[in-house]
Design an enzyme around this catalytic site. Structure first.
Site, PDB file in Angstrom:
ATOM      1  N   PRO A  10       0.731  -1.252   0.000  1.00  0.00           N
ATOM      2  CA  PRO A  10       0.000   0.000   0.000  1.00  0.00           C
ATOM      3  C   PRO A  10       0.763   1.307   0.000  1.00  0.00           C
ATOM      4  O   PRO A  10       1.503   1.623   0.920  1.00  0.00           O
ATOM      5  CB  PRO A  10      -0.774  -0.100   1.317  1.00  0.00           C
ATOM      6  CG  PRO A  10       0.074  -0.933   2.208  1.00  0.00           C
ATOM      7  CD  PRO A  10       1.085  -1.621   1.375  1.00  0.00           C
ATOM      8  N   GLU A  11       0.550   2.104  -1.030  1.00  0.00           N
ATOM      9  CA  GLU A  11       0.804   3.542  -0.976  1.00  0.00           C
ATOM     10  C   GLU A  11      -0.581   4.176  -1.085  1.00  0.00           C
ATOM     11  O   GLU A  11      -1.588   3.467  -0.974  1.00  0.00           O
ATOM     12  CB  GLU A  11       1.743   3.972  -2.111  1.00  0.00           C
ATOM     13  CG  GLU A  11       3.137   3.330  -1.974  1.00  0.00           C
ATOM     14  CD  GLU A  11       4.118   3.750  -3.044  1.00  0.00           C
ATOM     15  OE1 GLU A  11       4.056   4.908  -3.481  1.00  0.00           O
ATOM     16  OE2 GLU A  11       4.939   2.930  -3.464  1.00  0.00           O
TER      17      GLU A  11
END
Length: 263
Positions: free
Chosen positions: A2-3
């Site tokens: 996740p970004e």
DNA sequence: AGTCACCTGATT
DNA sequence: AATCAGGTGACT
């Protein structure tokens, strides 16, 4: 995983699981995985928000859970709390039998409970939301003038702009044709403007890819769900000029860039 | 400003 | 066996 785009997609998927039943209990892998879990019991999830790479589960009665997925976390709803995979490190049981679970093979993800007055303080270190109104080329320029760091490290700093990480920082610099090693303070106004719009393009296009992937089960495990230009492509041809993509260490991690067209 | 610890799993 | 991984906070 996740970004910002992935965390945003997680938030959107969670919202689709409303309406929420009451939280009846919680569990955790270790004491550090979730702190203050008891404060969630008896409350209901009222909204799901995102701030940078953080998820915020707003609870009834003025509390919230802050969830950080770190490197490999995923937050989702399971139909039955008892049927959770081994990699689920923390969960809230709901009184309709479902569970909100932090699934994280690497166990670096964290959940903490806070009263709403603590929110400002908790996120004080975060810069503007890149997809929000405060993220302007002028603000980015002002930030660049205040640092001595190379452009890539400056961009990954959550105080510069909230939500960019190793992939999308590299992709935005490629898109803006900026050498990741170049000191941020040296970037001309014109280059900062180019970078600002590159960040918006990269994040919006990643968001579209991630949303599409979420509608197709298995898309994430197939690998490429976002068409990266340079990230993880050491030695492969730059899609713009054909030169070999280079990998260099920066701040203890890998940066990928095109040595020919990023100056 | 740079390095390390936190964790586990995949790859070389 | 060693190195790498989409993150970050706590250390030199």
């Amino acid at each position: 995983m996740p970004e910002l785009p992935e965390v945003q997609a997680v938030a959107e998927r969670l919202r689709a699981a409303a309406p929420w039943a009451r939280i009846t209990g919680f569990g955790r892998f270790r004491s550090t995985t979730m702190t203050g879990g008891r404060h969630a019991v008896g409350r209901r999830i009222e909204a799901v928000d995102r701030r940078g790479k953080n998820l915020i589960l707003r609870l009834s009665g003025g509390w919230f859970a802050r969830v950080h997925l770190k490197m490999t976390g995923d937050l989702r709803v399971l139909p039955d709390a008892r049927l959770r995979p081994q990699t689920v490190r923390a969960w809230f049981a709901l009184d309709d039998g479902r569970a909100v679970v932090l699934d994280d093979p690497r166990a670096l993800g964290r959940i903490s409970l806070h009263p709403e007055q603590e929110e400002q303080e908790l996120f004080r270190h975060l810069g503007p939301e890149p997809l929000g109104p405060e993220f302007t080329a002028a603000a980015l320029l002002a930030s660049a003038r205040r640092t001595a760091r190379p452009a890539k490290l400056w961009l990954m700093d959550q105080a510069t702009v909230a939500g960019l990480g190793n992939i999308y920082a590299a992709e935005a610099l490629f898109e803006a044709r900026i050498d990741p090693r170049r000191p941020a303070a040296q970037l001309s106004r014109q280059r900062i403007e180019r970078l600002h719009s590159a960040i918006l393009r990269v994040l919006n296009s990643a968001l579209a890819s991630v949303r599409a992937a979420y509608e197709r089960p298995g898309a994430f495990t197939e690998g490429e769900f976002y068409p990266v230009a340079v990230y993880g492509r050491e030695g492969r041809p730059c899609p713009r000029c054909g030169a070999a993509v280079r990998r260099i260490p920066q701040g203890g991690r890998s940066t990928y860039y095109c040595p020919k067209c990023q100056k």
